[in-house]
Design an enzyme around this catalytic site. Structure first.
Site, PDB file in Angstrom:
ATOM      1  N   CYS A 123       0.861  -1.175   0.000  1.00  0.00           N
ATOM      2  CA  CYS A 123       0.000   0.000   0.000  1.00  0.00           C
ATOM      3  C   CYS A 123       0.898   1.224   0.000  1.00  0.00           C
ATOM      4  O   CYS A 123       2.109   1.111   0.195  1.00  0.00           O
ATOM      5  CB  CYS A 123      -0.903   0.002   1.237  1.00  0.00           C
ATOM      6  SG  CYS A 123      -2.295   1.138   1.076  1.00  0.00           S
TER       7      CYS A 123
ATOM      8  N   CYS B  91      -0.101   4.186   1.833  1.00  0.00           N
ATOM      9  CA  CYS B  91      -0.443   5.162   2.875  1.00  0.00           C
ATOM     10  C   CYS B  91       0.658   5.351   3.910  1.00  0.00           C
ATOM     11  O   CYS B  91       0.753   6.408   4.529  1.00  0.00           O
ATOM     12  CB  CYS B  91      -1.766   4.801   3.541  1.00  0.00           C
ATOM     13  SG  CYS B  91      -1.772   3.205   4.345  1.00  0.00           S
TER      14      CYS B  91
ATOM     15  N   LYS C 150     -12.413  -4.822   2.622  1.00  0.00           N
ATOM     16  CA  LYS C 150     -11.838  -4.016   3.705  1.00  0.00           C
ATOM     17  C   LYS C 150     -12.735  -2.805   3.916  1.00  0.00           C
ATOM     18  O   LYS C 150     -12.975  -2.028   2.986  1.00  0.00           O
ATOM     19  CB  LYS C 150     -10.425  -3.582   3.304  1.00  0.00           C
ATOM     20  CG  LYS C 150      -9.776  -2.609   4.260  1.00  0.00           C
ATOM     21  CD  LYS C 150      -8.332  -2.372   3.871  1.00  0.00           C
ATOM     22  CE  LYS C 150      -7.689  -1.309   4.734  1.00  0.00           C
ATOM     23  NZ  LYS C 150      -6.267  -1.121   4.387  1.00  0.00           N
TER      24      LYS C 150
ATOM     25  N   GLU D 159     -16.757  -8.179  -4.233  1.00  0.00           N
ATOM     26  CA  GLU D 159     -15.327  -7.849  -4.152  1.00  0.00           C
ATOM     27  C   GLU D 159     -14.486  -9.124  -4.176  1.00  0.00           C
ATOM     28  O   GLU D 159     -13.466  -9.196  -4.863  1.00  0.00           O
ATOM     29  CB  GLU D 159     -15.022  -7.066  -2.859  1.00  0.00           C
ATOM     30  CG  GLU D 159     -15.540  -5.641  -2.828  1.00  0.00           C
ATOM     31  CD  GLU D 159     -14.630  -4.662  -3.589  1.00  0.00           C
ATOM     32  OE1 GLU D 159     -13.621  -5.090  -4.178  1.00  0.00           O
ATOM     33  OE2 GLU D 159     -14.953  -3.455  -3.596  1.00  0.00           O
TER      34      GLU D 159
ATOM     35  N   LYS E 101     -11.795  -7.669   6.527  1.00  0.00           N
ATOM     36  CA  LYS E 101     -11.152  -6.815   7.526  1.00  0.00           C
ATOM     37  C   LYS E 101     -12.043  -5.619   7.824  1.00  0.00           C
ATOM     38  O   LYS E 101     -12.544  -5.022   6.872  1.00  0.00           O
ATOM     39  CB  LYS E 101      -9.809  -6.356   6.951  1.00  0.00           C
ATOM     40  CG  LYS E 101      -9.075  -5.339   7.801  1.00  0.00           C
ATOM     41  CD  LYS E 101      -7.886  -4.815   7.048  1.00  0.00           C
ATOM     42  CE  LYS E 101      -7.321  -3.664   7.865  1.00  0.00           C
ATOM     43  NZ  LYS E 101      -6.312  -2.934   7.169  1.00  0.00           N
TER      44      LYS E 101
END
Ligand code: PBG
Length: 354
Positions: A136, A138, A215, A254, A269
């Site tokens: 990721c 972030c 998520k 998803e 999650k």
């Protein structure tokens, strides 16, 4: 004295197959019978320990909102990895905290960035430990969002398609460093296909993808964002992570898409607020390896209550892990992996913070 103890005469009018013929408690009197009929067995081989690694010196820095968890230096990371191996954990999942963050998250695309170096260190020291990398942006961007910024109309948000190529590059770097499993967590549409394509093109056809498929956006990641210093600097993640109030079928879509794109393991999650989603994914996709992430907020709530003496920490943690498996998760990513592994293998009596 004990009215249900003696198997007295069948109550007038009761049907065969009901009380007192059927006594569910007969399965509960003897601990051995209870154990015999359990279907959930806690086993460290099914748990993955998240670890945070920083590159700001040699310190092991406690994370205030996650007592018992640390931002680790590379040396401390190796110590943790060795322990994870000794305890028979399923593996570790790594999160990098670079010393420098910038708009495009350069450290994530550098073979000498924090995460690539950490993977190489672990693979040198403990080659057999299954090492998963969270994929990721972030943790690497100064704005704290999960990819390259762009606009949706006038709304600044992550540019989905521009991020896909970057995720592919990041995945190849992780695989080259030695990552055994790649776990994309950014909830970009098409991310699994992009990563699969990039890995295959670079010769990593054997490296599985564990996708954070369903998520959900929400406050349960708060403590993690302290740990990874990755809180979004504007807005929130609701334009890419799922809406908790969306129909559970959205999670199934998803998962279905991720599987079609080549995901090997799918994930739900957070775990505890989404046990229903875990169960639905389990039922709809039997045989697909399913992971659940028992996230930071779930961890910190229990740790705080246990520290205050309001709840029995170890017993609560056992019940939480049991419930997540019972809902249908094969694999649990949990900050309690190491500690719970010590309890289930009888290394200590079940104290917190050992
Ligand atoms: C990165 C990522 C996050 C978590 C795992 N991977 C943070 C987020 O999405 O904000 C959260 C894990 C936790 O809360 O324990 N995108």
């Amino acid at each position: 004295m004990f009215p249900d103890n003696g198997g007295g005469p069948r109550a007038e009018g009761s049907l065969p197959g009901q009380f007192p013929t059927v006594r569910m408690r007969r399965l509960r009197y003897h601990p051995g019978v209870r154990r015999l009929v359990q279907t959930v067995r806690l086993h460290p081989g099914r748990w993955i320990q998240p670890l945070f690694v920083h590159d700001k010196g040699a310190e092991k820095k406690p994370i205030a909102s996650m007592p018992g968890q640390f931002q680790l230096s590379p040396d401390h990371l190796v110590e943790e990895a060795e322990q994870a191996m000794e305890l028979g954990l399923g593996g570790v999942i790594l999160f990098g905290i670079p010393s420098r963050k910038d708009e495009s998250g350069c450290d994530a695309l550098d073979e000498n960035g924090v995460i690539c170096r950490a993977v190489r260190r672990i693979k040198q020291a403990v080659p057999d430990l299954l090492t998963v990398t969270d994929l990721c942006f972030c943790e690497y961007t100064d704005h704290g969002h999960c990819g390259r910024l762009g606009y949706a109309g006038t709304q600044p948000t992550v540019d989905n398609d521009a991020t896909l190529d970057l995720l592919g590059r990041q995945a190849v770097l992780h695989a080259r460093a030695g990552a055994d499993v790649i776990a994309p967590s950014g909830m970009m549409d098409g991310m699994v296909a992009a990563i699969r394509g990039a890995l295959d093109a670079a010769g990593f056809i054997h490296v599985p993808i564990m996708s954070y498929s369903a998520k959900y956006a929400g406050p349960f990641y708060g403590p993690f964002r302290d740990a990874a210093e990755s809180a979004p600097q504007f807005g929130d993640r609701r334009s890419y992570q799922m809406d908790p109030a969306a129909a559970a079928e959205q999670a199934l879509r998803e998962v279905e898409l991720d599987l079609a794109e080549g995901a090997d393991i799918v994930m739900v999650k957070p775990a505890l607020a989404y046990l229903d989603v875990i169960r639905q994914v389990r039922d709809r996709f039997p045989g697909v390896p399913l992971a659940a992430y028992n996230v930071s907020g779930e961890y910190s709530m229990v740790m705080a209550a246990a520290a205050a003496g309001w709840i029995d920490g170890p017993a609560t943690i056992r019940e939480i892990l049991t419930s997540i498996h019972r809902a249908g998760a094969d694999i649990i990513i949990t900050y309690w992996a190491k500690e719970a592994a010590r309890w289930v293998s009888g290394i200590d009596g079940g104290r917190l913070g050992s």
